[in-house]
Motif scaffolding. Structure first.
Motif, PDB file in Angstrom:
ATOM      1  N   ASP A 130       0.428   9.634   4.650  1.00 23.92           N
ATOM      2  CA  ASP A 130      -0.801   9.174   5.303  1.00 23.92           C
ATOM      3  C   ASP A 130      -1.958   9.164   4.302  1.00 23.92           C
ATOM      4  O   ASP A 130      -2.721   8.200   4.228  1.00 23.92           O
ATOM      5  N   LEU A 131      -2.087  10.241   3.556  1.00 25.42           N
ATOM      6  CA  LEU A 131      -3.186  10.362   2.597  1.00 25.42           C
ATOM      7  C   LEU A 131      -3.064   9.340   1.482  1.00 25.42           C
ATOM      8  O   LEU A 131      -4.078   8.818   0.996  1.00 25.42           O
ATOM      9  N   LYS A 132      -1.844   9.034   1.071  1.00 27.02           N
ATOM     10  CA  LYS A 132      -1.656   7.975   0.063  1.00 27.02           C
ATOM     11  C   LYS A 132      -2.024   6.620   0.639  1.00 27.02           C
ATOM     12  O   LYS A 132      -2.684   5.817  -0.028  1.00 27.02           O
ATOM     13  N   ASP A 133      -1.624   6.351   1.877  1.00 26.21           N
ATOM     14  CA  ASP A 133      -1.971   5.077   2.522  1.00 26.21           C
ATOM     15  C   ASP A 133      -3.477   4.919   2.652  1.00 26.21           C
ATOM     16  O   ASP A 133      -3.997   3.799   2.589  1.00 26.21           O
ATOM     17  N   LEU A 134      -4.180   6.033   2.853  1.00 25.40           N
ATOM     18  CA  LEU A 134      -5.637   6.014   2.981  1.00 25.40           C
ATOM     19  C   LEU A 134      -6.333   6.055   1.617  1.00 25.40           C
ATOM     20  O   LEU A 134      -7.572   6.072   1.550  1.00 25.40           O
ATOM     21  N   ASN A 135      -5.545   6.094   0.535  1.00 26.64           N
ATOM     22  CA  ASN A 135      -6.068   6.184  -0.841  1.00 26.64           C
ATOM     23  C   ASN A 135      -6.897   7.445  -1.076  1.00 26.64           C
ATOM     24  O   ASN A 135      -7.837   7.431  -1.871  1.00 26.64           O
ATOM     25  N   VAL A 136      -6.545   8.505  -0.364  1.00 33.28           N
ATOM     26  CA  VAL A 136      -7.222   9.786  -0.572  1.00 33.28           C
ATOM     27  C   VAL A 136      -6.618  10.485  -1.778  1.00 33.28           C
ATOM     28  O   VAL A 136      -7.310  11.117  -2.561  1.00 33.28           O
ATOM     29  N   ILE A 137      -5.296  10.354  -1.921  1.00 34.19           N
ATOM     30  CA  ILE A 137      -4.580  10.912  -3.069  1.00 34.19           C
ATOM     31  C   ILE A 137      -3.713   9.814  -3.686  1.00 34.19           C
ATOM     32  O   ILE A 137      -3.473   8.780  -3.062  1.00 34.19           O
TER      33      ILE A 137
END
Length: 108
Positions: free
Chosen positions: A100-107
């Motif tokens: 999820d965080l990768k999809d949101l470009n957070v990480i």
């Protein structure tokens, strides 16, 4: 003629009953109380999710990854909070995954 009159009456009764049920169901649905705030922390950004002004999720750091690292931008914290609210509205767990965080470009 009698059959047509009976059919019309039956349709009116069914239609009226359907409208009453729809109005009732709309009235008893829980109101959407979810909102969020984004705030600055010492080394970045975090967010809170509220329901009727009560904080139900306090997230001062990026979840699902080791450590206590804050979001590096206000936008990333905001987008993550919006995603969590979307999950809650879909009656899904608010828990975030690394994907999820990768999809949101957070990480990365």
């Amino acid at each position: 003629m009698k059959n047509t009159t009976k059919l019309v009456r039956l349709l009116l009764i069914v239609s009226s009953f359907s409208i009453v049920i729809l109005v009732f169901l709309k009235a008893v649905q829980p109101k959407d109380c979810l909102s969020f705030t984004v705030y600055e922390v010492n080394d970045g950004w975090g967010y809170d999710i509220q329901c009727e002004e009560e904080t139900v999720i306090h997230q001062p750091f990026i979840p699902a990854v080791p450590g206590f690292n804050a979001f590096n931008s206000e936008d990333k914290a905001r987008e993550t909070a919006q995603f969590v609210i979307k999950k809650l509205r879909q009656k899904r767990s608010p828990q975030l995954t690394v994907a999820d965080l990768k999809d949101l470009n957070v990480i990365e």
